[in-house]
Design an enzyme around this catalytic site. Structure first.
Site, PDB file in Angstrom:
ATOM      1  N   LYS A  24       3.669   8.506   9.491  1.00 32.37           N
ATOM      2  CA  LYS A  24       3.396   7.844  10.765  1.00 32.37           C
ATOM      3  C   LYS A  24       4.331   8.287  11.897  1.00 32.37           C
ATOM      4  O   LYS A  24       4.118   9.349  12.466  1.00 32.37           O
ATOM      5  CB  LYS A  24       3.356   6.328  10.553  1.00 32.37           C
TER       6      LYS A  24
ATOM      7  N   ASP B 259       9.180   2.738   0.432  1.00 27.85           N
ATOM      8  CA  ASP B 259       8.102   3.394   1.156  1.00 27.85           C
ATOM      9  C   ASP B 259       8.228   2.961   2.607  1.00 27.85           C
ATOM     10  O   ASP B 259       7.803   1.876   2.992  1.00 27.85           O
ATOM     11  CB  ASP B 259       6.751   2.988   0.556  1.00 27.85           C
TER      12      ASP B 259
ATOM     13  N   TYR C 267       0.848  -1.192   0.000  1.00 33.98           N
ATOM     14  CA  TYR C 267       0.000   0.000   0.000  1.00 33.98           C
ATOM     15  C   TYR C 267       0.884   1.244   0.000  1.00 33.98           C
ATOM     16  O   TYR C 267       1.824   1.341   0.796  1.00 33.98           O
ATOM     17  CB  TYR C 267      -0.884  -0.006   1.248  1.00 33.98           C
TER      18      TYR C 267
HETATM   19  C1  LIG Z   1       0.006   4.244   6.018  1.00 30.33           C
HETATM   20  C2  LIG Z   1       0.817   4.068   4.798  1.00 30.33           C
HETATM   21  C3  LIG Z   1       0.742   4.961   3.718  1.00 30.33           C
HETATM   22  C4  LIG Z   1      -0.273   6.078   3.666  1.00 30.33           C
HETATM   23  O1  LIG Z   1      -0.068   7.003   4.667  1.00 30.33           O
HETATM   24  P1  LIG Z   1      -1.296   7.968   5.121  1.00 30.33           P
HETATM   25  O2  LIG Z   1      -0.670   8.892   6.111  1.00 30.33           O
HETATM   26  O3  LIG Z   1      -2.344   7.066   5.686  1.00 30.33           O
HETATM   27  O4  LIG Z   1      -1.762   8.664   3.888  1.00 30.33           O
HETATM   28  C5  LIG Z   1       1.603   4.793   2.660  1.00 30.33           C
HETATM   29  N1  LIG Z   1       2.496   3.797   2.642  1.00 30.33           N
HETATM   30  C6  LIG Z   1       2.594   2.908   3.656  1.00 30.33           C
HETATM   31  C7  LIG Z   1       3.622   1.834   3.592  1.00 30.33           C
HETATM   32  C8  LIG Z   1       1.748   3.005   4.751  1.00 30.33           C
HETATM   33  O5  LIG Z   1       1.828   2.099   5.735  1.00 30.33           O
END
Ligand SMILES: *Cc1c(COP(=O)(O)O)cnc(C)c1O
Length: 432
Positions: A272, A244, A149
């Site tokens: 995060k 990511d 994601y």
């Molecule tokens: C949570 C997450 C996102 C998206 O971040 P948001 O702050 O929810 O938009 C993107 N990449 C990874 C790996 C994530 O865990």
């Protein structure tokens, strides 16, 4: 389903009212508990390793607001720094020294990052990094992995894990084919598939983006050699490697997965943890690439609230707390105790299960495994996970409400919290 043993009258009332006000009653899909069944609980407050719902039930929390709460919820030092910052105003929309401080901390910590841009979410960071990948290479295609994601931008909503997997939406309506036509996908941990995509699309691939440790299809670590292989392949084909690390950054090591595995990507996205519970994302990488971002270069990206003083303050204080010696050893120790314990209990109570942990990130699948990719993860008994989740919830343990989400521990979780969680897990697994 296990009978409700806790009182949830107020949660039910509030969530019922929310259904009329917001789609599905929530501000983000997985919160609605669709994949585990039953009513979500409505939170009232959080502190340390615990949450309290509006009916005053207390839970040990393994979601940690989906990752940011690595020091424990509402850490007194973060809260006090925020109080101080608040007095000076909530948003400047202009440069502030706080941005320099957090930028320096991020640059010092994350091996690939020589320059950084702050945004407001992980989604935003991933959108921006994609534009930058394409601009720098002058190529359009990207490779992502099934079950990874990268936020909810159109280009990434292909086999996207997390809430998308949870709800079983193949591709979201409203995403035009043109938006995803340059997004190629491969199974995670499958170097041969990536090699084939590079062969079939010579000189067209801008880069490869991945969660170096997957957390959005459940917890899936990289096989030995996978990250190294991607580094070599991207070099060989003049493409960029993008980690990511929105979830793994400052969580599986202070410098993220790239520090842990010793593989340095070209670009990195963060979120995060670096916001310490406030909305922050960031992307960064080699100076030569980052210098293309406006106003230093021609690649446009902007944000009204980006770098705002509250988010920067919470981030700075959180990273300071993480720098204390022993942080990651402690996180690893308690999380391993939890993960090993869950696997042992599953085995002793006769449930097929597999899983693992790295530092403060863990996962448990109800399948004998092994799980190397999203296809493997999907073999999990999600109905059983739903009953497990509900059973844990009703006995005071809050797990992510989906088989396809990683779990998180924090510095506030004690050995006793872990022991209590395991005792509850034994009771629940014995009754599944
Ligand atoms: C949570 C997450 C996102 C998206 O971040 P948001 O702050 O929810 O938009 C993107 N990449 C990874 C790996 C994530 O865990």
């Amino acid at each position: 389903m296990v009978n409700t043993t806790i009182k949830t009258t107020k949660s039910q009332e509030i969530f019922a009212a929310a259904q009329n006000l917001m789609p599905g009653g929530v501000s983000s899909p997985v919160r609605a508990f669709k994949s585990v069944g039953g009513q979500p609980i409505v939170f009232d407050r959080v502190k340390g390793a615990y949450i309290w719902d509006v009916d005053s039930n207390q839970y040990i929390d393994y979601v940690g607001t989906w990752g940011p709460a690595i020091c424990g919820h509402a850490h007194p030092e973060v809260i006090s720094a925020l109080h101080e910052a608040l007095e000076k105003g909530t948003s400047f929309g202009a440069p502030s020294v706080l941005e320099n401080v957090l930028a320096e901390m991020v640059i010092d910590a994350v091996p690939s990052i020589e320059m950084v841009r702050f945004v407001n979410s992980g989604t935003e960071a991933c959108m921006a990094v994609l534009r930058l990948m394409r601009a720098f290479t002058n190529r359009e295609k990207i490779i992502k992995f099934e079950g990874c994601y990268h936020g909810h931008a159109d280009m990434f909503l292909v086999k996207a894990g997390s809430g998308v997997a949870t709800l079983g939406l193949p591709d979201s309506p409203g995403v035009p084919k043109s938006a995803t036509s340059s997004t190629l996908t491969a199974p995670f941990n499958d170097l041969e598939a990536v090699k084939a995509l590079f062969e079939e699309n010579r000189d067209q691939i801008a880069g490869v983006i991945l969660e170096p440790v997957v957390g959005n299809a459940g917890f899936i670590p990289p096989d030995a050699g996978f990250l190294e292989g991607l580094r070599e392949l991207t070099h060989e084909h003049g493409a960029l490697l993008v980690f990511d690390e929105v979830m793994t950054g400052f969580r599986i090591a202070y410098g993220g997965a790239q520090e842990k595995f010793g593989i340095t990507p070209d670009l990195t996205t963060l979120g995060k943890v670096i916001g310490g519970g406030l909305p922050v994302g960031a992307y960064g990488g080699r100076r030569e690439i980052m210098s293309m971002i406006a106003p230093a270069g021609p690649v446009y990206q902007a944000g009204t609230l980006s770098g705002n003083p509250l988010a920067m303050t919470a981030g700075i204080k959180t990273l300071e707390l993480l720098q204390k010696p022993g942080t990651y050893e402690y996180l690893d120790r308690i999380t391993q105790k939890l993960s090993d314990g869950l696997l042992r209990i599953a085995q002793e109570t006769g449930h097929a299960a597999c899983g693992g942990q790295i530092s403060a990130m863990f996962g448990l699948f109800f399948t004998s495994g092994p799980v190397h990719n999203y296809e493997d993860a999907k073999k999990s008994d999600t109905a059983k996970f739903g009953r497990f989740h509900r059973g844990m919830l009703e006995r005071g343990v809050y797990l992510a409400p989906s088989q396809f989400e990683a779990g998180f521990t924090s510095l506030a979780h004690t050995e006793e919290d872990i022991e209590q969680t395991l005792a509850v897990a034994r009771e629940v697994m014995s009754s599944l």
